[in-house]
Design an enzyme around this catalytic site. Structure first.
Site, PDB file in Angstrom:
ATOM      1  N   HIS A   1      -5.289  -3.342   2.328  1.00 23.65           N
ATOM      2  CA  HIS A   1      -5.709  -4.142   3.485  1.00 23.65           C
ATOM      3  C   HIS A   1      -6.407  -5.426   3.067  1.00 23.65           C
ATOM      4  O   HIS A   1      -7.387  -5.858   3.669  1.00 23.65           O
ATOM      5  CB  HIS A   1      -6.599  -3.325   4.424  1.00 23.65           C
ATOM      6  CG  HIS A   1      -5.882  -2.162   5.057  1.00 23.65           C
ATOM      7  ND1 HIS A   1      -5.354  -1.121   4.312  1.00 23.65           N
ATOM      8  CD2 HIS A   1      -5.574  -1.893   6.349  1.00 23.65           C
ATOM      9  CE1 HIS A   1      -4.770  -0.256   5.124  1.00 23.65           C
ATOM     10  NE2 HIS A   1      -4.876  -0.702   6.361  1.00 23.65           N
TER      11      HIS A   1
ATOM     12  N   GLU B   1     -18.795   3.898   0.098  1.00 24.01           N
ATOM     13  CA  GLU B   1     -18.040   3.262  -0.980  1.00 24.01           C
ATOM     14  C   GLU B   1     -18.871   3.038  -2.240  1.00 24.01           C
ATOM     15  O   GLU B   1     -18.347   3.091  -3.355  1.00 24.01           O
ATOM     16  CB  GLU B   1     -17.473   1.922  -0.502  1.00 24.01           C
ATOM     17  CG  GLU B   1     -16.477   2.048   0.651  1.00 24.01           C
ATOM     18  CD  GLU B   1     -17.142   2.216   2.014  1.00 24.01           C
ATOM     19  OE1 GLU B   1     -18.387   2.046   2.100  1.00 24.01           O
ATOM     20  OE2 GLU B   1     -16.443   2.506   2.998  1.00 24.01           O
TER      21      GLU B   1
ATOM     22  N   ARG C   1       0.839  -1.217   0.000  1.00 23.80           N
ATOM     23  CA  ARG C   1       0.000   0.000   0.000  1.00 23.80           C
ATOM     24  C   ARG C   1       0.866   1.257   0.000  1.00 23.80           C
ATOM     25  O   ARG C   1       0.493   2.285  -0.564  1.00 23.80           O
ATOM     26  CB  ARG C   1      -0.947   0.010   1.207  1.00 23.80           C
ATOM     27  CG  ARG C   1      -0.238   0.014   2.530  1.00 23.80           C
ATOM     28  CD  ARG C   1      -1.193   0.195   3.703  1.00 23.80           C
ATOM     29  NE  ARG C   1      -0.537  -0.143   4.958  1.00 23.80           N
ATOM     30  CZ  ARG C   1      -0.779   0.462   6.106  1.00 23.80           C
ATOM     31  NH1 ARG C   1      -1.668   1.424   6.179  1.00 23.80           N
ATOM     32  NH2 ARG C   1      -0.148   0.093   7.205  1.00 23.80           N
TER      33      ARG C   1
ATOM     34  N   ARG D   1      -1.584  -4.433   3.930  1.00 21.65           N
ATOM     35  CA  ARG D   1      -1.252  -3.493   5.004  1.00 21.65           C
ATOM     36  C   ARG D   1       0.131  -3.776   5.571  1.00 21.65           C
ATOM     37  O   ARG D   1       0.865  -2.865   5.953  1.00 21.65           O
ATOM     38  CB  ARG D   1      -2.289  -3.642   6.110  1.00 21.65           C
ATOM     39  CG  ARG D   1      -1.949  -2.921   7.401  1.00 21.65           C
ATOM     40  CD  ARG D   1      -3.069  -3.070   8.420  1.00 21.65           C
ATOM     41  NE  ARG D   1      -2.755  -2.336   9.634  1.00 21.65           N
ATOM     42  CZ  ARG D   1      -2.152  -2.865  10.695  1.00 21.65           C
ATOM     43  NH1 ARG D   1      -1.805  -4.127  10.699  1.00 21.65           N
ATOM     44  NH2 ARG D   1      -1.902  -2.130  11.750  1.00 21.65           N
TER      45      ARG D   1
ATOM     46  N   PHE E   1     -14.331  -3.433   1.358  1.00 17.96           N
ATOM     47  CA  PHE E   1     -15.400  -2.489   0.998  1.00 17.96           C
ATOM     48  C   PHE E   1     -15.390  -2.184  -0.507  1.00 17.96           C
ATOM     49  O   PHE E   1     -16.427  -1.866  -1.087  1.00 17.96           O
ATOM     50  CB  PHE E   1     -15.264  -1.216   1.831  1.00 17.96           C
ATOM     51  CG  PHE E   1     -15.009  -1.510   3.283  1.00 17.96           C
ATOM     52  CD1 PHE E   1     -15.791  -2.459   3.941  1.00 17.96           C
ATOM     53  CD2 PHE E   1     -13.982  -0.910   3.979  1.00 17.96           C
ATOM     54  CE1 PHE E   1     -15.558  -2.783   5.272  1.00 17.96           C
ATOM     55  CE2 PHE E   1     -13.735  -1.222   5.316  1.00 17.96           C
ATOM     56  CZ  PHE E   1     -14.511  -2.163   5.967  1.00 17.96           C
TER      57      PHE E   1
ATOM     58  N   ASP F   1      -7.563  -6.440  13.260  1.00 19.92           N
ATOM     59  CA  ASP F   1      -8.944  -6.014  13.001  1.00 19.92           C
ATOM     60  C   ASP F   1      -9.884  -7.210  12.832  1.00 19.92           C
ATOM     61  O   ASP F   1     -11.090  -7.094  12.999  1.00 19.92           O
ATOM     62  CB  ASP F   1      -9.018  -5.113  11.763  1.00 19.92           C
ATOM     63  CG  ASP F   1      -8.724  -3.656  12.111  1.00 19.92           C
ATOM     64  OD1 ASP F   1      -8.628  -3.351  13.326  1.00 19.92           O
ATOM     65  OD2 ASP F   1      -8.587  -2.837  11.188  1.00 19.92           O
TER      66      ASP F   1
ATOM     67  N   SER G   1      -4.664   5.441   5.617  1.00 20.81           N
ATOM     68  CA  SER G   1      -4.419   3.996   5.625  1.00 20.81           C
ATOM     69  C   SER G   1      -4.118   3.455   4.232  1.00 20.81           C
ATOM     70  O   SER G   1      -3.268   2.591   4.063  1.00 20.81           O
ATOM     71  CB  SER G   1      -5.635   3.262   6.189  1.00 20.81           C
ATOM     72  OG  SER G   1      -5.922   3.711   7.492  1.00 20.81           O
TER      73      SER G   1
END
Lengths: 317, 282
Positions: A109, A58, A10, A167, A83, A117, A37
């Site tokens: 991610h 989104e 990322r 990530r 998402f 998470d 992020s």
């Protein structure tokens, strides 16, 4: 041994976008309240007027991205993989896919390595979902070097592209200087004739480690890096099937519908051989430090070694 | 609006309605009710408002139009054919296997369509993107969208409503075809989106409320919208589903039903008589 450099894909994505902003005056970046992020904040700092925060919405972002792209612009729309591919699937399918809009979905991610998470954010379905959209290109880079090249290739390509980033900082396996990326191409990283390890994303590094472990036992594994999952490199896979007689796939994704599924579909039509799949075995993830989660679900070089031996045992010749 | 112009647009709208009936009858499939309720605004947009050029459908600076309620595309196909984007005889192929006129609009198949729609809620988001692009890159074109009232039940519409207000898209005008009916019945009984005007006002839009079959009101609304600054405009237009065909008016049953031969002939007769009457009056 020298210290291995670790960079999250990322991060490479965000840095490359910030550079592309100067090269493509018609490039717009969209985000859904995750700019820090997804690392699109790097583009935002350089080109604030072309960075559009859509808020936590989104579905609207994806269809609006299509709208911008259809006015002749290039759009990179970013959020977490869950998402982008999950929540906004239908907007990606219909507003972007059906119109063949010039939208690049920069999904970060992805996979289990989101870590703490947990399952709600660990997207292991995105490759499967995106792959079923007609005309969608699906790219899953292995490291920062490949990620940078893939982002550049996606910007130069006209049409929808799904880019999968992680990530977790991952080892840099390619040399920036001699690495060349072409959409639709897979890359042999290690020669071998006993079995093929075909890997994508952060599992490419594990496949290289597995090949070393197998070599120690006298088993010579071919290692393929498969960054483009759609369109997949049928020729490279057919040659590997023909020349090694067995394939093990490795991905940070459900073993259903991802790289494993794509490789099975490819070689079943060209040169059917045993294919064993290493990945998330049709289950949800769980919270934990990323490396522990990956180990928990068997996304390790050791598991690849085990599967490689099992695949060799299935060879009929 | 001048009387002559109004009469011309009324004729165009009646012709659109006739083509809608022909398309849906030939396909024995489609959505006549909502297509008839938007016929007047579609006539206004294509024959008075939109800066478009059938000889240059990809013209970069053209106004954009998105039919967010994509199922009512028979009315838009009629207008595009009448404008010369494609031959009128294509209309009879609507929804047939060898026709470019898909059941819901596919922009890659038909010149003049700016967006592929049909899955409700997505079109207005795409229209927001087109309007925002004009803002970012300094283009003067305007973006127009038509939504259904039932469509407002989609959450994405409200994501788009926030977005358009947040980015001050005063180059965007949305039109809500408020006919009060959706497939399962009255919108108020199925899942009420009311009050429509109040909701959009609270979301930060400039709201205009008019009758959907009154050309003077339509003209006044779109003209006023051009003077509004820093806010998107929404025209909430009370309409009659099935407008212009007596037995289809205000009937949810005609949302997605094709007429049989007898009904087709009756509808065409009524619309033909309305055209003749308009001609005589003018």
């Amino acid at each position: 041994m020298a210290e291995i450099k670790r960079i999250a894909t990322r991060q490479a994505y965000g840095e490359t976008l910030a550079k592309l902003g100067a090269e493509y005056p018609g490039l717009v970046v969209m985000d859904a309240d995750l700019s820090k992020s997804t690392k699109t904040d790097l583009f935002q700092k350089a080109f604030p007027e072309r960075h559009i925060n859509c808020g936590i919405a989104e579905s609207n972002m994806m269809a609006a991205a299509a709208g911008i792209a259809l006015t002749g612009k290039i759009v990179f729309a970013s959020t977490f993989a869950m998402f982008a591919a999950g929540r906004a699937f239908e907007q990606v399918r219909t507003s972007i896919g059906y119109t063949h809009a010039n939208v690049k979905i920069g999904a970060t991610h992805a996979g289990l390595s989101v870590g703490e998470d947990g399952a709600t954010h660990q997207c292991c379905e995105d490759i499967a979902l995106m792959r079923t959209i007609p005309g969608m290109t699906v790219i899953s880079p292995a490291d920062a070097v490949e990620a940078r090249a893939a982002v550049r290739a996606a910007a130069a390509y006209k049409g929808p592209v799904y880019l999968r980033f992680g990530r977790l900082p991952v080892p840099v396996v390619f040399n920036e200087g001699d690495y060349v990326f072409t959409i639709g191409k897979g890359y042999p990283l290690r020669e071998g004739h006993d079995v093929t390890l075909a890997a994508t994303g952060l599992m490419v590094e594990q496949a290289l480690v597995a090949a070393d472990l197998l070599a120690g036992e006298g088993i010579h594994a071919r290692v393929l890096d498969i960054p483009t999952i759609k369109p997949i490199d049928d020729d490279l896979l057919a040659a590997a099937a023909r020349e090694t007689g067995a394939i093990v796939t490795a991905e940070e994704h459900n073993i259903i519908g991802g790289l494993g599924g794509a490789v099975c579909e490819s070689v079943s039509a060209s040169c059917p051989v045993p294919v064993l799949r290493v990945g998330v075995e049709d289950t949800f993830g769980r919270s934990g430090p990323a490396l522990e989660v990956l180990r928990y679900y068997g996304l390790t070089a050791e598991h690849l070694v085990e599967k490689a031996k099992a695949a060799i045992a299935l060879k009929t010749r | 609006m001048e009387e002559q112009r109004r009469a011309e647009l009324a004729q165009k709208a009646l012709q659109i309605r006739k083509y809608v009936i022909e398309e849906v009858y030939a396909a024995q499939s489609g959505h006549p009710g909502g297509s008839l309720s938007i016929a007047d605004v579609v006539a206004y947009l294509y024959f008075h408002e939109l800066h478009i050029d059938p000889s240059r459908p990809d013209w970069e600076d053209r106004d954009r139009f998105v039919l967010s309620k994509g199922h009512c595309v028979p009315a838009v196909y009629a207008a595009l054919a009448m404008k010369g984007f494609f031959p009128v005889d294509w209309l009879r192929g609507f929804r047939h296997i060898d026709s470019p006129l898909q059941g819901h609009p596919n922009m890659l198949d038909v010149a003049g369509l700016d967006m592929s729609t049909g899955s409700l809620g997505q079109g207005i988001s795409a229209a927001c993107g087109m309007a925002l692009s004009a803002k970012i890159f300094g283009k003067a074109y305007r973006t127009y969208a038509i939504l259904g009232d039932g469509e407002l039940e989609e959450g994405e519409v409200w994501e788009a409503a926030m977005f358009a207000a947040h980015y001050k898209l005063d180059n965007l005008v949305a039109f809500v075809d408020f006919n009060g009916l959706q497939i399962d019945g009255c919108v108020e009984d199925v899942m009420s989106p009311l009050p429509i005007a109040g909701k959009f006002r609270e979301f930060g839009w400039h709201v205009l409320e008019i009758g959907a079959h009154d050309f003077d009101a339509i003209d006044a609304a779109y003209t006023l919208a051009k003077t509004v600054q820093d806010k998107p405009t929404i025209i909430v237009a009370r309409s009659v589903k099935g407008k212009g065909v007596s037995f289809m008016e205000d009937m949810a049953a005609w949302h997605g039903t094709a007429p049989n031969k007898e009904q087709y002939e009756q509808a065409m007769k009524e619309l033909g008589e309305a055209q003749a009457k308009l001609e005589a009056g003018y």
